[in-house]
Scaffold this motif. Structure first.
Motif, PDB file in Angstrom:
ATOM      1  N   LEU A  23       0.785  -1.261  -0.033  1.00 22.33           N
ATOM      2  CA  LEU A  23      -0.046  -0.015   0.034  1.00 22.33           C
ATOM      3  C   LEU A  23       0.780   1.232  -0.075  1.00 22.33           C
ATOM      4  O   LEU A  23       1.805   1.471   0.842  1.00 22.33           O
ATOM      5  CB  LEU A  23      -0.988  -0.050   1.161  1.00 22.33           C
ATOM      6  N   ARG A  24       0.521   2.170  -1.006  1.00 23.70           N
ATOM      7  CA  ARG A  24       1.559   3.487  -0.967  1.00 23.70           C
ATOM      8  C   ARG A  24       0.355   4.537  -1.307  1.00 23.70           C
ATOM      9  O   ARG A  24      -0.694   4.434  -1.623  1.00 23.70           O
ATOM     10  CB  ARG A  24       2.471   2.975  -2.318  1.00 23.70           C
ATOM     11  N   LEU A  25       1.095   5.713  -0.931  1.00 21.49           N
ATOM     12  CA  LEU A  25       0.071   6.969  -1.260  1.00 21.49           C
ATOM     13  C   LEU A  25       0.632   7.770  -2.392  1.00 21.49           C
ATOM     14  O   LEU A  25       1.817   7.963  -2.602  1.00 21.49           O
ATOM     15  CB  LEU A  25       0.181   7.847  -0.072  1.00 21.49           C
ATOM     16  N   GLY A  26      -0.183   7.798  -3.391  1.00 22.96           N
ATOM     17  CA  GLY A  26       0.151   8.874  -4.439  1.00 22.96           C
ATOM     18  C   GLY A  26      -0.532  10.182  -4.352  1.00 22.96           C
ATOM     19  O   GLY A  26      -1.748  10.138  -4.021  1.00 22.96           O
ATOM     20  N   VAL A  27       0.093  11.359  -4.675  1.00 22.99           N
ATOM     21  CA  VAL A  27      -0.587  12.567  -4.677  1.00 22.99           C
ATOM     22  C   VAL A  27      -0.038  13.182  -5.958  1.00 22.99           C
ATOM     23  O   VAL A  27       1.104  13.352  -6.399  1.00 22.99           O
ATOM     24  CB  VAL A  27       0.268  13.136  -3.417  1.00 22.99           C
ATOM     25  N   ASP A  28      -0.982  13.935  -6.287  1.00 28.60           N
ATOM     26  CA  ASP A  28      -0.865  14.918  -7.576  1.00 28.60           C
ATOM     27  C   ASP A  28      -0.874  16.597  -7.067  1.00 28.60           C
ATOM     28  O   ASP A  28      -2.181  16.856  -6.510  1.00 28.60           O
ATOM     29  CB  ASP A  28      -1.764  14.632  -8.574  1.00 28.60           C
ATOM     30  N   ILE A  29      -0.022  17.384  -6.964  1.00 32.32           N
ATOM     31  CA  ILE A  29       0.047  18.584  -6.656  1.00 32.32           C
ATOM     32  C   ILE A  29      -0.418  19.579  -8.077  1.00 32.32           C
ATOM     33  O   ILE A  29       0.502  19.626  -8.809  1.00 32.32           O
ATOM     34  CB  ILE A  29       1.179  18.999  -5.960  1.00 32.32           C
TER      35      ILE A  29
ATOM     36  N   HIS B 138      -5.355  10.334 -12.572  1.00 31.32           N
ATOM     37  CA  HIS B 138      -5.369   9.107 -11.798  1.00 31.32           C
ATOM     38  C   HIS B 138      -4.169   8.133 -12.139  1.00 31.32           C
ATOM     39  O   HIS B 138      -3.423   7.638 -11.223  1.00 31.32           O
ATOM     40  CB  HIS B 138      -6.663   8.433 -12.275  1.00 31.32           C
ATOM     41  N   ILE B 139      -3.677   8.197 -13.306  1.00 27.82           N
ATOM     42  CA  ILE B 139      -2.678   7.658 -13.765  1.00 27.82           C
ATOM     43  C   ILE B 139      -1.248   8.138 -13.319  1.00 27.82           C
ATOM     44  O   ILE B 139      -0.365   7.513 -12.917  1.00 27.82           O
ATOM     45  CB  ILE B 139      -2.503   7.302 -15.192  1.00 27.82           C
ATOM     46  N   ALA B 140      -1.230   9.432 -13.008  1.00 29.45           N
ATOM     47  CA  ALA B 140      -0.080  10.192 -12.493  1.00 29.45           C
ATOM     48  C   ALA B 140      -0.008  10.005 -11.104  1.00 29.45           C
ATOM     49  O   ALA B 140       1.151   9.953 -10.457  1.00 29.45           O
ATOM     50  CB  ALA B 140      -0.166  11.714 -12.567  1.00 29.45           C
ATOM     51  N   ILE B 141      -1.309   9.676 -10.395  1.00 35.30           N
ATOM     52  CA  ILE B 141      -1.244   9.509  -8.879  1.00 35.30           C
ATOM     53  C   ILE B 141      -0.676   7.931  -8.713  1.00 35.30           C
ATOM     54  O   ILE B 141       0.305   7.647  -7.701  1.00 35.30           O
ATOM     55  CB  ILE B 141      -2.612   9.666  -8.246  1.00 35.30           C
TER      56      ILE B 141
END
Length: 629
Positions: A42-48, A329-332
């Motif tokens: 499990l990992r957290l993806g973030v898009d700023i 979504h894919i960038a996250i």
């Protein structure tokens, strides 16, 4: 375009297999690391974004849509407020890893989401120092207050838990990684990914990994600034180019008018031609087998695809095109995959058989030669460690950390910020490296002082340390409020007019040379190491004179001096105590620490008579005291 057919076993996503058509990207799949293994867990993806933040949990490379959260942010806010806003949303999503979804959303079993988050990856707009996590955004009317700030440390203060690894990459690269590792392009090896929107983002991918150098790859993998037509590529291949060709409210308005307005249709046709002609040589040089297109303009792919394909055909390019279904979504998902296994040899901190100067020295036997001469400062004048230093900084509210070349500032930052957090402090850590002029400009400045290549002779520089930095550093002050402790760290921190006490981390020149030999230290303003002789020459004629003059110039403002040899747990003392010690030395016999080095004419006599010397050296040829360049 080459023809591809559906392969459910390999793709598991919707693929359109048409000659001259495009593949639609999928969000399903397995994220592959550099070794081909699954980026599991499990990992957290973030898009700023420019005015928002979006985050979601990603399991085994697949974004969990139930965890997706989005919030607006004010890009003009101060640094503390921006970090609070970002971390607030990130903490909300992190909490979903161990609890059900908030009321009103579909409930999830915590075991389904499952367990601890292994890492956090952020897709960040640039310019940005991605390896070190430092914002370089300036002059873009957004996030100005973050310039020079170590975002990684700022987030650590605010995230729960605080010890999750945090990684950064540009948004286009995260998008490309997401498609290559988990999306519709995962069957391909060599990929160029672009995002078409307000600008032109790009990245180059080889076997699921980003590449920023090599055959067919522009500097840093960036395409936006490559010369094209009468300007740069981004001028023509972006929303800016479309809106110039067809003035409208936005790109969507142009797309809506295209079916009924020939001028609007021509704007997209020109975009396709420009895109095809511009990309063709890069696709050839990189030997790409796929082109990924994302960004808001990709939603209008049908309007520019024919002319793009015609340009490819004209240039003899055959390449599969994957159009992303959901760039954000894919960038996250791509951002979440950034924490990949690290490989390669660890660079040693120093290369020498000689021991570090001990933190404590006892009295040497009267008959022995003491290789660690010392001058006492008095009882209680020398403190040890980051905890005591953190408490001193908290009392001062803010601080500047200046120092000599060769200091491991990453180690200093990590240890000092950890100590400050233990004391309950909230930190904003800024770094002077953000204000350094580009390396090529610094090289041009110092070149007149380095003499002929290969020669040992040069000229002592007449430059000042400030000449290596942008002039904006001199008048900079951090925009902070409340109980936040602001720290500016790095060589040159004492140049700014911000009236806060200075902690100076000093380093003996012999230790600096040991670090340069090991490849763990570079010349001032340099990012890479080189031949030892050239690095030493540059140090002798440029770095040391600059730093010595700077240290003298700021000496009246130095409150603390810390031992840069032991960045893991330094000794430190008030500058006034050191001044008293130096005044005492001036009226007594003085001994400098002696220097020992092996050589072809060396022998074993010193090993036999100086017990404190390392026995691991092959011999000793050099030995001298008191040499000051």
């Amino acid at each position: 375009m080459s023809k591809h057919t559906n392969d459910k076993d390999r793709d598991r996503g919707a693929s359109k297999g048409l000659n001259g058509g495009a593949h639609k990207g999928s969000e399903a799949g397995e994220a592959k690391g550099p070794d081909g293994g699954i980026l599991n867990g499990l990992r957290l993806g973030v898009d700023i974004g420019g005015t928002h933040i979006t985050a979601a949990l990603v399991r085994d490379g697949v974004l969990l849509p139930e965890t997706l959260r989005r919030a607006a942010v004010d890009p003009a806010g101060n640094a503390g407020t921006l970090l609070d806003d970002w971390s607030g949303l990130m903490n909300t999503v992190l909490s979903l890893a161990a609890s059900s979804v908030e009321a009103g959303a579909k409930a999830m079993d915590a075991a389904t989401i499952g367990g601890a988050v292994k890492s956090i990856g952020l897709a960040m707009p640039g310019p940005f120092d991605y390896p070190n996590g430092i914002s370089m955004i300036r002059g873009l009317d957004k996030y100005e207050s973050l310039y020079g700030l170590n975002i990684r440390e700022g987030l650590r203060d605010r995230l729960t838990p605080t010890d999750i690894p945090i990684c950064f990459e540009n948004d286009a690269a995260c998008f490309g990684l997401g498609e290559a590792r988990t999306g519709g392009a995962r069957r391909f090896n060599k990929i160029i990914a672009i995002t078409l929107g307000t600008g032109l983002g790009a990245c180059f991918i080889d076997r699921k990994n980003l590449v920023t150098t090599g055959t067919g790859v522009p500097a840093n993998g960036y395409l936006y600034n490559i010369p094209f037509k009468d300007g740069i590529a981004e001028d023509a291949i972006s929303a800016r180019g479309l809106l110039k060709a067809y003035p409208a409210k936005d790109v969507r308005a142009i797309a809506e008018n295209a079916p009924k307005d020939a001028t609007a249709a021509k704007a997209f046709a020109t975009l396709g031609t420009d895109l095809g002609l511009f990309l063709a040589p890069w696709l050839k040089a990189f030997e790409a087998d796929a082109l990924i297109i994302g960004g808001s303009i990709s939603q209008s792919y049908i309007l520019f695809a024919p002319t793009m394909q015609a340009a490819f055909q004209q240039k003899g390019v055959e390449v599969a095109v994957v159009v992303s279904e959901n760039t954000e979504h894919i960038a996250i998902a791509g951002a979440a995959s950034l924490m990949t296994p690290m490989t390669g040899e660890t660079v040693p901190a120093r290369k020498s058989m000689q021991a570090l100067l001990p933190k404590r020295v006892g009295s040497a036997p009267s008959a022995a030669y003491n290789i660690y001469p010392a001058e006492p400062l008095g009882t209680g004048q020398i403190a040890e460690g980051y905890t005591t230093l953190a408490r001193w900084i908290i009392e001062q509210k803010h601080a500047r950390l200046d120092g000599y070349a060769g200091i491991d500032w990453n180690l200093v930052r990590t240890n000092l910020c950890t100590a400050l957090r233990r004391e309950g402090a909230n930190i904003l850590w800024f770094e002077t490296s953000a204000w350094l002029k580009p390396e090529n400009e610094i090289d041009e400045l110092i070149e007149p002082f380095l003499g002929e290549p290969g020669s040992v002779w040069g000229t002592k520089t007449t430059l000042e340390l400030k000449d290596l930095f942008s002039a904006t550093l001199l008048d900079w002050t951090p925009a902070v409020d409340g109980d936040v402790i602001a720290i500016l760290a790095g060589p040159g921190a004492g140049l700014i007019s911000w009236q806060t006490p200075i902690i100076y981390l000093d380093l003996p020149k012999n230790e600096l040379q040991y670090r340069m030999r090991a490849g763990s230290a570079t010349n001032l303003g340099g990012k890479t190491t080189g031949p030892n002789a050239e690095m030493y020459k540059r140090s002798y004629f440029v770095d040391w004179p600059l730093l010595n003059r700077h240290r003298r110039a700021i000496s009246k403002d130095i409150a603390i001096v810390a031992d840069g040899q032991h960045e893991d747990n330094p000794n430190w003392a008030p500058m006034e105590a050191i001044r008293r010690g130096m005044r005492s030395m001036a009226y007594n016999l003085i001994r400098a620490r002696p220097w020992f080095e092996p050589g072809v004419w060396g022998g074993q006599w010193m090993k036999q008579h100086f017990p404190a010397l390392s026995r691991d050296e092959i011999n000793y040829a050099w030995s001298f005291e008191l040499i000051a360049p």
